[in-house]
Design a protein around this motif. Sequence first.
Motif, PDB file in Angstrom:
ATOM      1  N   CYS A 140      -7.684 -12.465  -6.319  1.00 58.63           N
ATOM      2  CA  CYS A 140      -6.831 -13.973  -5.395  1.00 58.63           C
ATOM      3  C   CYS A 140      -5.816 -14.068  -6.389  1.00 58.63           C
ATOM      4  CB  CYS A 140      -7.968 -14.737  -4.965  1.00 58.63           C
ATOM      5  SG  CYS A 140      -7.339 -16.104  -4.252  1.00 58.63           S
ATOM      6  N   ASP A 141      -4.735 -14.481  -5.570  1.00 57.55           N
ATOM      7  CA  ASP A 141      -3.537 -15.056  -6.348  1.00 57.55           C
ATOM      8  C   ASP A 141      -3.732 -16.514  -6.801  1.00 57.55           C
ATOM      9  OD1 ASP A 141      -3.204 -16.302  -4.112  1.00 57.55           O
ATOM     10  OD2 ASP A 141      -1.318 -15.672  -3.608  1.00 57.55           O
ATOM     11  N   LYS A 145      -9.248 -19.985  -1.658  1.00 60.25           N
ATOM     12  CA  LYS A 145     -10.296 -18.903  -0.983  1.00 60.25           C
ATOM     13  C   LYS A 145      -9.536 -17.653  -0.654  1.00 60.25           C
ATOM     14  CE  LYS A 145     -13.507 -22.235   0.916  1.00 60.25           C
ATOM     15  NZ  LYS A 145     -14.143 -22.437   2.449  1.00 60.25           N
ATOM     16  N   LEU A 146     -10.119 -16.471  -0.862  1.00 63.75           N
ATOM     17  CA  LEU A 146      -9.425 -15.336  -0.516  1.00 63.75           C
ATOM     18  C   LEU A 146      -9.133 -15.296   0.976  1.00 63.75           C
ATOM     19  CD1 LEU A 146      -8.351 -12.495  -1.752  1.00 63.75           C
ATOM     20  CD2 LEU A 146     -10.710 -11.815  -0.921  1.00 63.75           C
ATOM     21  N   SER A 150      -3.487 -14.031   0.341  1.00 65.37           N
ATOM     22  CA  SER A 150      -3.609 -14.330  -1.067  1.00 65.37           C
ATOM     23  C   SER A 150      -4.098 -13.235  -1.764  1.00 65.37           C
ATOM     24  CB  SER A 150      -4.610 -15.495  -1.311  1.00 65.37           C
ATOM     25  OG  SER A 150      -5.832 -15.584  -0.820  1.00 65.37           O
ATOM     26  N   VAL A 151      -4.239 -12.016  -1.278  1.00 62.01           N
ATOM     27  CA  VAL A 151      -5.049 -10.760  -1.740  1.00 62.01           C
ATOM     28  C   VAL A 151      -4.072 -10.130  -2.535  1.00 62.01           C
ATOM     29  CG1 VAL A 151      -6.115  -8.686  -1.317  1.00 62.01           C
ATOM     30  CG2 VAL A 151      -6.008 -10.535   0.518  1.00 62.01           C
ATOM     31  N   PRO A 179     -13.490 -10.865  -3.615  1.00 64.78           N
ATOM     32  CA  PRO A 179     -13.062 -10.665  -4.913  1.00 64.78           C
ATOM     33  C   PRO A 179     -13.832  -9.609  -5.932  1.00 64.78           C
ATOM     34  CG  PRO A 179     -12.943 -12.788  -4.312  1.00 64.78           C
ATOM     35  CD  PRO A 179     -13.654 -11.763  -3.061  1.00 64.78           C
TER      36      PRO A 179
END
Length: 203
Positions: A140-141, A145-146, A150-151, A179
Motif C-alpha cells: 500500500c502507498d 486501507k488498500l 493505492s496498490v 498487502p
Amino acid sequence: QGSQKRSNSTPETPRPKRAPSSRSPYRLFSPGSFSPSVTPSQKYSSRGGRGEVVASFGPVQSPAWSGRGGCAVKLFGCPAENLTKPYKFMFQKALDVREALAGRVEELGEVLRRHHGLDGFTSAALPAQEPVTVLGQIACDGNGKLNAKSVLLVGDREHSGGAQVPLDLSELPEYSLFPGQVVALEGTNSTGRRMVVSKLYEV
C-alpha cells in the motif's frame, strides 16, 4: 441613553439560573437522553462466576487424553534450518528477516513461473512499451486501507532490486489482493512510473 442595571450575584444571593426549556434541542440530544441508566459495575476482585463456562459447543465437555508411550521426535530437513535451542520470538535482526522474506518471494515466484508456464521475469522499474511479466509483493502507498488507487508492487530483489511501482488495475475484470501477497503481473510500464496491469497470476 439610560444605563441598564445588572443584578449583583454573590455567594449569599446567587443569580437564579434559567432551566433549559423542554423544547430545547440541546436537551433532546444530550448524552443522558441516549445513554440508558445502568447500575455501577462491581469491583474486579469481588466478581462472581470466575472460571465458569458460559458457552460451549458439542456434547463432550471434558475429554480424557491418554497415550501408550514409545513416541520419539525426529527432525526432518536440513539441520541448519531446524531449531535445536530456545530463541527469543520476534527478536530477529532486520537483515535476517529481509533475507527470509526475499527467499520466500523467490520460492513462490518459481512456483508461479512453473504453474503458469511463464518464460521469466523482468524488472518492474524499467520502462516497457510491450507487455512484460514481473514478480513482487503487493503493498500500500500509505498507512490507509488498500484500495484500487493505492496498490503498489514491491519488485523482487533478483530482477527489480526491490523497486516500488504503482499499479493501474483498471483493465482487470476482477481481482482480490492483500498487502504482502506474492504475485506475478503482466502489463506495460511506458513511463517507468506506473504499470498498467493486463494479467494477474496467482498460485
